[in-house]
Design an enzyme around this catalytic site. Structure first.
Site, mmCIF file in Angstrom:
data_model
loop_
_atom_site.group_PDB
_atom_site.id
_atom_site.type_symbol
_atom_site.label_atom_id
_atom_site.label_comp_id
_atom_site.label_asym_id
_atom_site.label_seq_id
_atom_site.Cartn_x
_atom_site.Cartn_y
_atom_site.Cartn_z
ATOM 1 N N GLU A 15 66.593 78.524 -42.247
ATOM 2 C CA GLU A 15 67.151 77.288 -42.970
ATOM 3 C C GLU A 15 66.248 76.715 -44.028
ATOM 4 O O GLU A 15 65.005 76.687 -43.611
ATOM 5 C CB GLU A 15 67.741 76.302 -41.972
ATOM 6 N N LYS A 58 76.758 74.176 -44.537
ATOM 7 C CA LYS A 58 76.596 73.604 -43.356
ATOM 8 C C LYS A 58 77.597 72.474 -42.966
ATOM 9 O O LYS A 58 77.715 71.505 -43.624
ATOM 10 C CB LYS A 58 75.141 73.159 -43.216
ATOM 11 N N CYS A 70 71.331 76.276 -37.790
ATOM 12 C CA CYS A 70 70.769 75.379 -37.059
ATOM 13 C C CYS A 70 71.590 74.415 -36.257
ATOM 14 O O CYS A 70 72.155 74.864 -35.121
ATOM 15 C CB CYS A 70 69.823 74.310 -38.089
#
Length: 272
Positions: free
Chosen positions: A41, A114, A156
């Site tokens: 990320e 995301k 993440c």
């Protein structure tokens, strides 16, 4: 056989420095078999203010990042997952944390934004994280059917929300670029990533940022490649560099046959 690669980085604010590091890592690899390379990320720009990320998203460098990764995938004949980098969002005052999958011909095969924003307080030297201030969350579950298998994309903080992975349906490989903090990583990283591999009965490639960054943020490292049984195939505890593992998708097919978890699931997501 497929070769899975995770690149662990201590990314800096300068985009060109980070892109050069990725290029150097790929130059050292052997691409004699189909290969999937996954970056962490924020691989292209990290350790700076969110406002600078916003400026990057709306400037020429964002397109430069995409073009550079596309050219690397084509040059080496491999698949590359971009980790994340900032791209324009619908709202002018925000950006998207975009994770893309490039194929061996350089084409973008998947584009994931995301979904889950890291808005938390952590007992570390940063203290408060408010990702949603400048990042616009995505809304789409993204998987890509490729010659090396069906690939699910997540990033993440997403790892804490198993409903997302349930919504992916059957996947062969889960890619999970991350920048887990030292504090949360030490407590939860291994457990969460391993749980996703076991419950999805899939291979997982989870590259993480590592070390202390220019803004003082400290990330955990411990990039992982896991089997569908939850076995560690490769791990890099600290520092920068790459790890790899050769896999055979028939391994997960055999596991699914002997332990058909997906068929037994009575709480299957309505997205599937």
């Amino acid at each position: 056989m497929v070769n899975l690669v995770a690149i662990q980085m201590t990314s800096v604010p300068d985009v060109d420095t980070n892109l050069a590091f990725v290029s150097e890592q790929l130059a050292q690899m052997n691409f004699s078999v189909p290969t999937l390379v996954v970056l962490p990320e924020c691989f292209a720009c990290f350790g700076t203010r969110d406002r600078e990320q916003l400026a990057l998203a709306h400037g020429p460098k964002s397109q430069h990042i995409s073009e550079h990764l596309s050219s690397l995938a084509k040059k080496h004949g491999c698949y590359i997952v971009s980790g994340t980098y900032p791209t324009p969002a619908e709202a002018a005052d925000k950006f998207s944390a975009t994770c893309q999958l490039f194929g061996p011909d350089g084409q973008c095969l998947a584009d994931y934004r995301k979904i889950h924003m890291f808005d938390v307080s952590v007992d570390d030297n940063t203290g408060s994280y408010r990702e949603s201030k400048y990042t616009e969350p995505g809304s789409k579950v993204v998987c890509a059917d490729t010659p090396i298998g069906r690939v699910g994309l997540a990033v993440c903080y997403d790892v804490r929300f198993p409903g997302l992975f349930d919504a992916m349906g059957d996947i062969d490989i889960l890619v999970l670029p991350a920048a887990f903090t030292q504090r949360t990583g030490q407590a939860h990283w291994d457990t969460l990533v391993r749980a996703r591999a076991i419950e999805k009965q899939c291979f997982v490639v989870a590259p993480n940022q590592s070390g202390v960054h220019e803004n003082g943020r400290e990330t955990y490292g411990h990039s992982l490649i896991l089997s569908p049984w939850g076995v560690t195939l490769a791990e890099k505890p600290t520092g920068t560099g790459s790890i790899s593992a050769s896999i055979d998708l028939s391994e997960r097919q055999a596991l699914q046959k002997s332990m058909p978890v997906a068929q037994h699931n009575r709480f299957r997501s309505h997205f599937v």
